[in-house]
Design an enzyme around this catalytic site. Sequence first.
Site, short mmCIF file in Angstrom:
data_model
loop_
_atom_site.label_atom_id
_atom_site.label_comp_id
_atom_site.label_asym_id
_atom_site.label_seq_id
_atom_site.Cartn_x
_atom_site.Cartn_y
_atom_site.Cartn_z
CG ASP A 1 -0.41 0.20 8.51
OD1 ASP A 1 -1.14 1.08 9.01
OD2 ASP A 1 0.73 0.41 8.07
CE LYS B 1 0.76 1.30 4.54
NZ LYS B 1 1.60 2.44 4.91
O1 C5P Z 1 0.34 -1.10 15.24
P1 C5P Z 1 1.76 -1.32 14.89
O2 C5P Z 1 2.35 -2.50 15.62
O3 C5P Z 1 2.02 -1.35 13.44
O4 C5P Z 1 2.53 -0.02 15.43
C1 C5P Z 1 3.91 0.03 15.65
C2 C5P Z 1 4.21 1.17 16.61
O5 C5P Z 1 3.90 2.43 16.00
C3 C5P Z 1 3.37 1.14 17.88
O6 C5P Z 1 3.98 0.38 18.89
C4 C5P Z 1 3.29 2.60 18.26
O7 C5P Z 1 4.46 2.99 18.93
C5 C5P Z 1 3.30 3.31 16.92
N1 C5P Z 1 1.93 3.66 16.46
C6 C5P Z 1 1.26 4.74 17.04
N2 C5P Z 1 0.01 5.08 16.58
C7 C5P Z 1 -0.57 4.40 15.58
C8 C5P Z 1 0.10 3.31 14.96
C9 C5P Z 1 1.35 2.97 15.43
O8 C5P Z 1 1.79 5.39 17.94
N3 C5P Z 1 -1.78 4.77 15.14
#
Ligand code: C5P
Length: 296
Positions: free
Chosen positions: A137, A13
């Site tokens: 995502d 994406k």
């Molecule tokens: O959700 P995901 O594991 O992909 O996110 C990785 C890191 O990015 C999270 O641990 C967080 O620190 C940050 N994040 C965030 N806000 C979001 C998505 C991700 O702070 N909406």
Amino acid sequence: MPPTSLTLPSFGKINLGLKVLGKRGDGYHDICTVFQTISLHDTLELALSDELTLSCNRSGIPTDARNLVIKAAMELRALSGTNLGAEIRLTKRIPSPGGLGGGSSNAATALIALSRLWDLRIDLPGLNAIAAKLGSDVPFFLLGGTALGTGRGTKIEHLPDVSAPNILLICPNINVSTAEAFAGLDAPNLTTEESNRILQICRFKATARDFRAADLENDFEQSVFRRFPEIDRARQALIEFGAQAAMMSGSGASVYGIFDKEETRQTALKALDNELNWRKFAVATLSRDQYEAALF
Ligand code: C5P
């Protein structure tokens, strides 16, 4: 009869704009983004087996429980109670990490594929709950096409398909950590009222704007470009060589340029020949119908 093996593409994406609204109580950030699936894809080959195994063509990608594909399989097993397994082979093409959602897409594709292989009757809300647990995502990749993502990025709403057949992606050889990129924004703790106001504006822009016009914004660009000027250099190169708009995807390091004609994109690709540290991909947007036809 459920299949005993299957092969599915796992598409990447780009973000056609990304606004960070503010910090939440749970450590995540509220965002407003337009997700768009692109033709660049990994491939997942699965065969029913007693054990659960993953192999990958790219060294450096973990194939144990750190990989979201294995995590997705374990979540499905826990939810359904099945003890079936699968031999999974992952062929990576999407640079990772790169802001292109490669790992998240692999996880969602594994959920879709394993549900079929293991003959699990889990509805979309059920799969969505697992997807959101796996990463912010991941839920988008259960839908594909063009979609608005709000909340942590896990609340997904259909948008009319955006069609851009001539995109040039540049992936500089830089690892940007998403967690660090969010932390680097130093975003405020927003009140619900402020958050709703910004969200309303963002939602309006997402549904009303012409994505090929130069009003794309990604809130990560300023701070990520300051840390890694080479990413901005790649974005500027796309503009210099004729892109109508160019922007970083997610928290980077990939940047994409939208070209009006295939010839202009080809000329840009040629002009970038001497940038040996940049991987380049000619890609197109993938509509929801195309996504569904490929995966479901
Ligand atoms: O959700 P995901 O594991 O992909 O996110 C990785 C890191 O990015 C999270 O641990 C967080 O620190 C940050 N994040 C965030 N806000 C979001 C998505 C991700 O702070 N909406």
